[in-house]
Design an enzyme around this catalytic site. Structure first.
Site, short mmCIF file in Angstrom:
data_model
loop_
_atom_site.label_atom_id
_atom_site.label_comp_id
_atom_site.label_asym_id
_atom_site.label_seq_id
_atom_site.Cartn_x
_atom_site.Cartn_y
_atom_site.Cartn_z
N TYR A 1 0.80 -1.22 0.00
CA TYR A 1 0.00 0.00 0.00
C TYR A 1 0.84 1.28 0.00
O TYR A 1 0.29 2.37 0.03
CB TYR A 1 -0.92 0.01 1.22
CG TYR A 1 -1.87 -1.17 1.23
CD1 TYR A 1 -2.97 -1.21 0.38
CD2 TYR A 1 -1.65 -2.26 2.06
CE1 TYR A 1 -3.83 -2.28 0.37
CE2 TYR A 1 -2.51 -3.35 2.06
CZ TYR A 1 -3.60 -3.35 1.22
OH TYR A 1 -4.44 -4.43 1.20
N HIS B 1 -4.74 6.25 -0.47
CA HIS B 1 -5.27 6.05 0.88
C HIS B 1 -4.20 6.20 1.95
O HIS B 1 -4.52 6.27 3.14
CB HIS B 1 -5.89 4.65 0.97
CG HIS B 1 -7.25 4.62 1.62
ND1 HIS B 1 -8.03 5.74 1.82
CD2 HIS B 1 -7.96 3.58 2.13
CE1 HIS B 1 -9.16 5.39 2.40
NE2 HIS B 1 -9.14 4.09 2.62
N ASN C 1 -9.83 0.58 8.07
CA ASN C 1 -11.15 0.55 8.69
C ASN C 1 -11.12 0.15 10.17
O ASN C 1 -12.16 0.09 10.82
CB ASN C 1 -12.10 -0.38 7.92
CG ASN C 1 -11.64 -1.82 7.92
OD1 ASN C 1 -10.52 -2.13 8.31
ND2 ASN C 1 -12.51 -2.71 7.48
N ASN D 1 -13.57 5.49 5.92
CA ASN D 1 -13.64 4.37 6.86
C ASN D 1 -12.74 4.53 8.07
O ASN D 1 -13.07 4.06 9.17
CB ASN D 1 -13.30 3.06 6.14
CG ASN D 1 -14.42 2.60 5.23
OD1 ASN D 1 -15.59 2.92 5.45
ND2 ASN D 1 -14.08 1.86 4.19
#
Length: 229
Positions: free
Chosen positions: A38, A43, A90, A136
């Protein structure tokens, strides 16, 4: 080529001052997803912003605690905990709730750095409180702490290119070189915003640093200002 996350981590690992004394009085949290998969994704803009701050302060955010990578810094004479949750986005509230409870830091003294798809790349919006707005990470923080009156810095990562584009694919996608350049310019303001937060001058920060798009091009700056990557 190194990702943005890796570049900031390398910078932050350079100069490491001694940990400040006294109790932790404030917390600054960068939101993102852990793991190399990631790194450099939209994000993870919150992680990148926190790494920028850590680099400026010469602090390593690497201690495992509160389901997070942590570092402690002195900002404007206050001891501040820098936090990168090791849970997925989340579940970010787990780390925030545990750290705030342990250090007895009220939520209005927790600053959250986060991505925002409703803002164009290079835009920045500071807010003192508010709803999750579909994010989230914020949603989980609000759910587990029972509070939405904590300040946050929303970092524009751009909206989906068209309505049918999968949202998960978009936020987990990488920044283009042009967008990365806009983000680097935006991140240069994060240390000053953090100082305003610590000093209780968020209104001033909102007036000075909130912007609807990338900053206009400026002339050459002294080499001491910001990071040149």
């Amino acid at each position: 080529m190194s990702t943005l996350d890796e570049l900031f981590a390398k910078i932050a690992a350079g100069r490491r001052p001694a940990a400040p004394a006294g109790p932790v009085e404030l917390i600054i949290v960068g939101l993102g997803n852990p793991g190399k998969k990631y790194q450099g994704t939209r994000h993870n803009a919150g992680f990148m912003a926190l790494d920028t701050l850590a680099a400026k302060l010469g602090v390593a955010v690497e201690k495992l605690r509160f389901k997070s990578l942590c570092g402690e810094a002195e900002i404007a004479g206050k001891r501040v905990l820098l936090l990168k949750p090791g849970t997925y986005m989340n579940l970010s509230g787990q780390a925030v709730q545990e750290a705030a409870a342990y250090h007895k830091v009220p939520m209005d003294r927790v600053l959250v750095l986060m991505d925002d798809i409703s803002l164009p790349v290079g835009a920045l919006r500071i807010r003192k409180k508010g709803s999750a707005g579909g994010h989230n990470g914020l949603k989980n923080i609000i759910y587990l702490t029972g509070r939405d009156d904590f300040p946050r810095v929303k970092i524009g990562v751009g909206e989906k290119p068209h309505p049918d584009y999968d949202l998960a694919d978009w936020v987990l996608g990488k920044f283009s070189p042009e967008d990365a350049k806009s983000l680097l310019s935006l991140f240069a303001d994060i240390p000053a915003i953090a100082e305003c937060f610590v000093q209780g001058r968020l209104d001033e920060a909102m007036s000075k640093y909130n912007r609807s798009g990338p900053p206009k091009a400026k002339g050459p700056e002294p080499s001491a200002g910001g990071h040149q990557l």
